[in-house]
Scaffold this active site. Sequence first.
Site, PDB file in Angstrom:
ATOM      1  N   SER A   1     -46.857 -85.537  27.267  1.00 26.40           N
ATOM      2  CA  SER A   1     -45.735 -84.920  27.872  1.00 26.40           C
ATOM      3  C   SER A   1     -44.362 -84.804  27.294  1.00 26.40           C
ATOM      4  O   SER A   1     -44.429 -84.228  26.166  1.00 26.40           O
ATOM      5  CB  SER A   1     -45.675 -85.396  29.568  1.00 26.40           C
ATOM      6  OG  SER A   1     -44.691 -84.766  30.030  1.00 26.40           O
ATOM      7  N   HIS A   2     -43.390 -85.573  28.040  1.00 24.81           N
ATOM      8  CA  HIS A   2     -41.934 -85.236  27.528  1.00 24.81           C
ATOM      9  C   HIS A   2     -41.760 -86.426  26.343  1.00 24.81           C
ATOM     10  O   HIS A   2     -40.667 -86.338  25.562  1.00 24.81           O
ATOM     11  CB  HIS A   2     -41.077 -85.801  28.595  1.00 24.81           C
ATOM     12  CG  HIS A   2     -41.507 -87.087  29.092  1.00 24.81           C
ATOM     13  ND1 HIS A   2     -42.367 -87.220  30.067  1.00 24.81           N
ATOM     14  CD2 HIS A   2     -40.731 -88.244  29.142  1.00 24.81           C
ATOM     15  CE1 HIS A   2     -42.450 -88.656  30.325  1.00 24.81           C
ATOM     16  NE2 HIS A   2     -41.371 -89.239  29.803  1.00 24.81           N
TER      17      HIS A   2
ATOM     18  N   ASP B   1     -41.292 -78.771  29.284  1.00 23.87           N
ATOM     19  CA  ASP B   1     -41.620 -80.182  28.624  1.00 23.87           C
ATOM     20  C   ASP B   1     -42.768 -79.775  27.647  1.00 23.87           C
ATOM     21  O   ASP B   1     -43.179 -78.849  27.827  1.00 23.87           O
ATOM     22  CB  ASP B   1     -41.778 -81.470  29.432  1.00 23.87           C
ATOM     23  CG  ASP B   1     -42.883 -81.276  30.160  1.00 23.87           C
ATOM     24  OD1 ASP B   1     -43.331 -80.288  30.445  1.00 23.87           O
ATOM     25  OD2 ASP B   1     -43.299 -82.411  30.616  1.00 23.87           O
TER      26      ASP B   1
ATOM     27  N   ASP C   1     -45.890 -80.473  27.935  1.00 20.03           N
ATOM     28  CA  ASP C   1     -47.069 -80.125  28.315  1.00 20.03           C
ATOM     29  C   ASP C   1     -47.007 -78.977  29.493  1.00 20.03           C
ATOM     30  O   ASP C   1     -47.855 -78.569  30.107  1.00 20.03           O
ATOM     31  CB  ASP C   1     -47.756 -81.070  29.015  1.00 20.03           C
ATOM     32  CG  ASP C   1     -47.464 -81.998  30.040  1.00 20.03           C
ATOM     33  OD1 ASP C   1     -46.095 -82.022  30.052  1.00 20.03           O
ATOM     34  OD2 ASP C   1     -48.044 -82.441  30.683  1.00 20.03           O
TER      35      ASP C   1
ATOM     36  N   ASP D   1     -45.233 -78.866  32.233  1.00 16.14           N
ATOM     37  CA  ASP D   1     -45.306 -79.077  33.900  1.00 16.14           C
ATOM     38  C   ASP D   1     -44.034 -79.479  34.346  1.00 16.14           C
ATOM     39  O   ASP D   1     -43.494 -79.462  35.347  1.00 16.14           O
ATOM     40  CB  ASP D   1     -46.139 -80.311  34.133  1.00 16.14           C
ATOM     41  CG  ASP D   1     -46.184 -81.658  33.628  1.00 16.14           C
ATOM     42  OD1 ASP D   1     -45.102 -81.664  32.670  1.00 16.14           O
ATOM     43  OD2 ASP D   1     -46.734 -82.618  33.943  1.00 16.14           O
ATOM     44  N   ARG D   2     -42.985 -79.905  33.444  1.00 19.90           N
ATOM     45  CA  ARG D   2     -41.538 -80.147  33.942  1.00 19.90           C
ATOM     46  C   ARG D   2     -40.574 -78.532  33.992  1.00 19.90           C
ATOM     47  O   ARG D   2     -40.886 -77.836  32.914  1.00 19.90           O
ATOM     48  CB  ARG D   2     -40.669 -80.981  33.100  1.00 19.90           C
ATOM     49  CG  ARG D   2     -41.521 -82.226  33.214  1.00 19.90           C
ATOM     50  CD  ARG D   2     -40.716 -83.426  32.714  1.00 19.90           C
ATOM     51  NE  ARG D   2     -41.277 -84.780  32.790  1.00 19.90           N
ATOM     52  CZ  ARG D   2     -40.688 -85.910  32.607  1.00 19.90           C
ATOM     53  NH1 ARG D   2     -39.564 -86.030  32.521  1.00 19.90           N
ATOM     54  NH2 ARG D   2     -41.584 -86.910  32.788  1.00 19.90           N
TER      55      ARG D   2
ATOM     56  N   LYS E   1     -47.420 -80.704  38.470  1.00 19.39           N
ATOM     57  CA  LYS E   1     -46.176 -79.930  38.682  1.00 19.39           C
ATOM     58  C   LYS E   1     -46.227 -78.935  37.919  1.00 19.39           C
ATOM     59  O   LYS E   1     -47.042 -78.784  36.824  1.00 19.39           O
ATOM     60  CB  LYS E   1     -45.075 -80.850  38.400  1.00 19.39           C
ATOM     61  CG  LYS E   1     -45.373 -81.788  37.291  1.00 19.39           C
ATOM     62  CD  LYS E   1     -44.181 -82.866  37.223  1.00 19.39           C
ATOM     63  CE  LYS E   1     -43.791 -83.614  36.068  1.00 19.39           C
ATOM     64  NZ  LYS E   1     -45.137 -84.606  35.812  1.00 19.39           N
TER      65      LYS E   1
HETATM   66  C1  VG1 Z   1     -42.202 -90.242  34.390  1.00 17.24           C
HETATM   67  C2  VG1 Z   1     -41.297 -89.742  35.747  1.00 17.24           C
HETATM   68  C3  VG1 Z   1     -42.415 -89.272  36.557  1.00 17.24           C
HETATM   69  C4  VG1 Z   1     -43.535 -88.307  36.413  1.00 17.24           C
HETATM   70  C5  VG1 Z   1     -44.063 -88.979  35.234  1.00 17.24           C
HETATM   71  C6  VG1 Z   1     -44.910 -88.070  34.145  1.00 17.24           C
HETATM   72  O1  VG1 Z   1     -42.736 -91.661  34.809  1.00 17.24           O
HETATM   73  O2  VG1 Z   1     -40.340 -90.491  36.260  1.00 17.24           O
HETATM   74  O3  VG1 Z   1     -41.511 -88.667  37.915  1.00 17.24           O
HETATM   75  O4  VG1 Z   1     -44.303 -88.034  37.197  1.00 17.24           O
HETATM   76  O5  VG1 Z   1     -43.222 -89.362  33.932  1.00 17.24           O
HETATM   77  O6  VG1 Z   1     -44.305 -86.747  33.971  1.00 17.24           O
HETATM   78  P1  VG1 Z   1     -42.170 -92.896  34.643  1.00 17.24           P
HETATM   79  O7  VG1 Z   1     -43.368 -93.918  35.060  1.00 17.24           O
HETATM   80  O8  VG1 Z   1     -41.957 -93.097  33.377  1.00 17.24           O
HETATM   81  O9  VG1 Z   1     -40.943 -92.906  35.140  1.00 17.24           O
HETATM   82  V1  VG1 Z   1     -44.917 -85.950  32.609  1.00 17.24           V
HETATM   83  O10 VG1 Z   1     -44.324 -84.438  32.609  1.00 17.24           O
HETATM   84  O11 VG1 Z   1     -44.231 -87.047  31.632  1.00 17.24           O
HETATM   85  O12 VG1 Z   1     -46.470 -86.106  32.475  1.00 17.24           O
HETATM   86 CO    CO Z   2     -44.936 -83.183  31.446  1.00 12.63          CO
END
Ligand code: VG1
Ligand code: CO
Length: 540
Positions: free
Chosen positions: A111-112, A274, A276, A278-279, A373
Amino acid sequence: MIKTISSQAFTDQRPGTSGLRKKVKHFQQPHYLANFAQAIFDTIEAKGQTLVLGGDGRYYNDEAIGIILRIAAANGIGRVLVGQDGLLSTPAVSCIIRKHKAHGGIVLSASHNPGGPDGDFGIKYNIGNGGPAPEKITEAIYARSQQVTGYKIVEGTLPDLGKPGKSTLGEMAIEIVDPVSDYAELMQQLFDFDRLKDFLKTCNLRFDAMHAVTGPYARRILGDLLGVRADWIMNAKPLPDFGGCHPDPNPAYAEELMKLLWQDNGPVFGAASDGDGDRNMILGHRLPVSPSDSLAVLAANAKLVPGYREGIAGIARSMPTSQAADVVAKELHVPCFETPTGWKFFGNLLDAHQVTLCGEESYGTSSNHVREKDGLWAVLFWLNLLAVRGQPVTEILHDHWRRYGRHYYSRHDYEALDTAVANRMIDGLRGELGGLAGKQFGSRNIRAADDFTYHDPIDGSVSAKQGIRLMFEDGARIVVRLSGTGTEGATLRLYLESYQPDPARQAEDPQAALGDLINIAEHVIGIKRQSGRQQPDVIT
Ligand code: VG1
Ligand code: CO
């Protein structure tokens, strides 16, 4: 044809907030990914079934797809739909699973998190509703991973991921599918594309795909279907290392986009997505929209958009997300649910039609159209609102605050802390929770303090220790929790929220408006004191 390879079980394959995430080098250890894939197939009972497979194109994506296809074929999976070039955004995986009634899907993404040989990789399993596997399943996969001492593979030629079409591997059918078309079709059902097309002729905007997976989606949907100029869709080619950047759409990492939006006479709308897809981050001219506010604005205006014309059944937000959505839900007379961080907790509520919109403070928003998302969906939703209301983002947001009050909001991240220090901080605070209620700090009084436990209203499952909350009598909150997506030491997230109903006092800088809460947080938790850090690594 089927070969069994023996290996040793790995003990560190417990999925976090969103799948299993580790450094690429960690995933490249012999058997590491293969063992985990075997653990998934041992758990999900998908013999003869269809699965969806794709990733955000980061380094190791294609190799991982090859490994997973071989293991899937050896485990009797009937058919796999793979995104062309190995690409599928997370919301597109969710959409394709649902549309093709697949048994589930595997998303390859961190993801991010940054990519490249020294960056991160990740793998996540989604179930038949298109959403992330609930804890019951991720825990079962983890338990299985600790016993896996070998995996089965099918040898033979893998298909060329670049060429759409059908092939077989052993007895398993493989279909390389267009990653965008099913998703684009769904977007056309939800939003008024004719109106958008008209509106976009006169709207100066920029979309930043951050060198990640949303590029091809934005090119097709914003560009081909809606006529947005190609050079306004920035960084649209997915790169294995995201161009060395951090594919996290927030004001700190989307620097290039921020600069454009801050120019005199600059664009009136900006958005980014982001790794993938979804953000989403939404920007007005010189005004970032806090994700918590974005959820509230979408909820308040949902009826203006074709897909939500009938109104919404309810809203769900993650616990650290601000209470801006609660205020709107109350006015709309619909329920507002508070869930732990992570999209997997929304699935049950969506499946049970209890909610239509969901959101997280971490730039995540979506609805019942998928079970993830969805970045581009949020962008289209906002654009559709702008088209219907005929106002820029800035006015819509200011109107919203005047009517519902403003929830000043910020998150402070302290990254790569020593794990022992971070755990000690959280444990220490947990120990003091009993004595915090009733304590006064300046003009603020703590009403209650707890460690959030979620009772899922649909399946009755309980998730404890989901973050510590200090709730003040005036509605302000301080929340602190450890991240479940980091790959280095521990990341501590401090969330701050303060409510300001008075329109005359809604134009402050959030850090200033939250200044006293930031001081209270340091006084009570002592993050700087105990970690030796002078300031957060990232403020959003
Ligand atoms: C983070 C965010 C959470 C989100 C998750 C996955 O998790 O705070 O809100 O759902 O990333 O997002 P954490 O446990 O690091 O706080 V994604 O777009 O990285 O799949
Ligand atoms: Co993501």
